[in-house]
Design an enzyme around this catalytic site. Sequence first.
Site, short mmCIF file in Angstrom:
data_model
loop_
_atom_site.label_atom_id
_atom_site.label_comp_id
_atom_site.label_asym_id
_atom_site.label_seq_id
_atom_site.Cartn_x
_atom_site.Cartn_y
_atom_site.Cartn_z
N ASP A 78 40.06 35.87 38.23
CA ASP A 78 38.69 35.01 38.47
C ASP A 78 36.99 35.12 37.87
O ASP A 78 36.15 34.61 38.48
CB ASP A 78 38.88 34.99 39.78
CG ASP A 78 38.20 32.70 40.33
OD1 ASP A 78 38.53 32.32 39.19
OD2 ASP A 78 37.08 32.86 41.69
N ASP A 441 44.32 30.10 52.88
CA ASP A 441 46.10 29.56 54.13
C ASP A 441 46.25 29.06 54.77
O ASP A 441 47.30 28.65 54.97
CB ASP A 441 46.35 31.56 53.63
CG ASP A 441 45.05 32.34 54.38
OD1 ASP A 441 44.09 31.77 55.16
OD2 ASP A 441 45.16 33.74 54.69
#
EC number: 2.4.1.12
Length: 740
Positions: A78, A441
């Site tokens: 990223d 998450d």
Amino acid sequence: MHRVKLPRHIPLYNSNTGSLVDLQYEKEGKPSELAAVDIFVSTVDPLKEPPLITANTVLSILAVDYPVDKVACYVSDDGAAMLTFEALSETSEFARKWVPFCKKFNLEPRAPEWYFVQKVDYLRNKVDPTFVRERRAMKREYEEFKVRINGLVAMAQKVPEEGWTMQDGTPWPGNNVRDHPGMIQVFLGHNGVRDIEGNELPRLIYVSREKRPGFEHHKKAGAMNALVRVSAVISNAPYLLNVDCDHYINNSKALREAMCFMMDPQAGKKICYVQFPQRFDGIDRHDRYSNRNVVFFDINMKGLDGIQGPIYVGTGCVFRRQALYGYDAPKKTKPPGKTCNCWPKWWCCCFRSRKKNKKGKSKDTRKTTKERETSIQIHVLENIDEGIEGIDNEKSSLMPQIKFEKKFGQSSVFIASTLLEDDKTEWGKEVGWIYGSVTEDILTGFKMHCHGWRSVYCIPKRPAFKGSAPINLSDRLHQVLRWALGSVEIFLSRHCPIWYGYGCGLKPLERFSYINSVVYPLTSLPLIAYCTLPAVCLLTGKFIVPEISNYASIVFMALFISIATTGILEMQWGGVGIDDWWRNEQFWVIGGASAHLFALFQGLLKVLAGVNTNFTVTSKGGDDGGFSELYLFKWTSLLIPPMTLLIINIIGILVGISNAINNGYESWGPLFGKLFFAFWVIVHLYPFLKGFMGKQDRLPTIIVVWSILLASIFSLLWVRINPFLSKDGIVLEVCGLDCD
């Protein structure tokens, strides 16, 4: 462009075999074959996350004990760093030697850095001389590999003014981190690249998603969704494994462990993911800052496994791709209705005819709805504005649907979403990793449970994954701050489990667990009051605990004994030692008084006012052996609240003892109760005190400065505004003696 809404079912296409993935078991009850798994590794900044650690994670994946043609490793860069790209190129070359060596001798673990740390006794059990020779040769190869990786790191620290250039002389597309095209490079699994013994290797794919200024990229959640879409085109495995770059596979049979649950013929169809506990390397023996989180992973998560399943903790988790696409869990089929022979035939005929008519009507309605959805999907496909592989729009609109399915799978809506220039689909809302929090998450697992899925907690005898954890106090507090900030964001969002998802597949007890996971930062406020009141009592001479009756004392003791008994039973059930439990209690107070408090205010500023507040950390320490970072002192504003609590409680103890000495023998009795609460707070903050002192052989100057400053300010303010002294002059009281 058309706004696309996903259907309720996607048949998954397996590009390895060219047929639909068949997870049905044979008549003997054994699986026909293991299903394919796509493994995602997420990286951000290679200078903060060393490429050697990422390389070890990738090597442990490529050498996993699983069919080679069923494994594909996707590395998400990223940060668009050329260092990560070059490190992966070196890793792919070293894997051609490392993978056959691991499989030949069945090694554990299969991350070379951690394997060669282990001491091998060559004289025990008559070790094969062939293994000894090959191990020494492989260790030399790995040392040379480390030199090459470290050389890349040293070179990457000096960025040329014109930016990086590739071997063919063209500029590196990722020179501008915030504005670059998407990059995909297949290192292994193509062009017949095999290991040194001529065997096939798993796929290794480098992925760096496109980034443009002015667009929200959603950090890790956006990067993971990019991997989902790329993998759907390349391999499209029905299962996905998500690991962080610093969490290597410690048990080569971990994927097989997960498949035992996922491919179960009865319960497996409703399982959305299999979560493994996190285990860590390189933590000090006493685990001063509770980095292992033993209470959470061995008690809390195991308890959730008996309800609807554990929450998703961000790494070491095997997903079902269908669940990530936002579909509802399959519902249980009701057994066929039974009729009683004692009823008259005419009654049964009438009843059956009515039931049949109702059933037929619902079927017709469902059929009409399904046909309408199909026609909408086909209409979307016919209006795609972009071509495929150089085919113009007219030809692409006439291309048979079977070719779309062969390239992208059998979901027409997913095909459309991969070709849309302006993505207006439900990615990040209902599909893939969910946006809206730094702890994506928790949100992702919560949405799956809301769709009726259940999860499984798998604890193999040999830990499946191992990783690294922040070891010094400041880094640990910043990690806890990030988790708490994510919980505050969820609490203040529409996805808060207090009010979201009613009438769906989320069970009540599972909802309570998610509520607990997002409201715990709020406990920092009463915790601060709890740690401050003992000092106030000692400074004022007043006692916060009122006198209680005999009945109230019995109730209090009963509650105390029940809580203690529950804790003991949980520790016995989870196999948690008293030292681990106590470290967890200590750091709960330390983190609550610092990171949780800051996260609460930072979350309120971010969500309500749109203000982002960053807390910087400045290094103040140096090297000191194997656990040098344990004694590394980094100043951060997170240290101020716990330090203040320590100082005022220490001052309170000194003032309380001084007053007792001045007032005589009778004042010592009430003093002991006050001292107990103050000492109880100091004992909980003791690990913070040791971490704050940095190196044990010297006291940092900043501690002395802050201690003197805060103690002086607090004492002077208390003398000036003491509320327990009258402001109207001397108060005259009746002495009680009869002078007459």
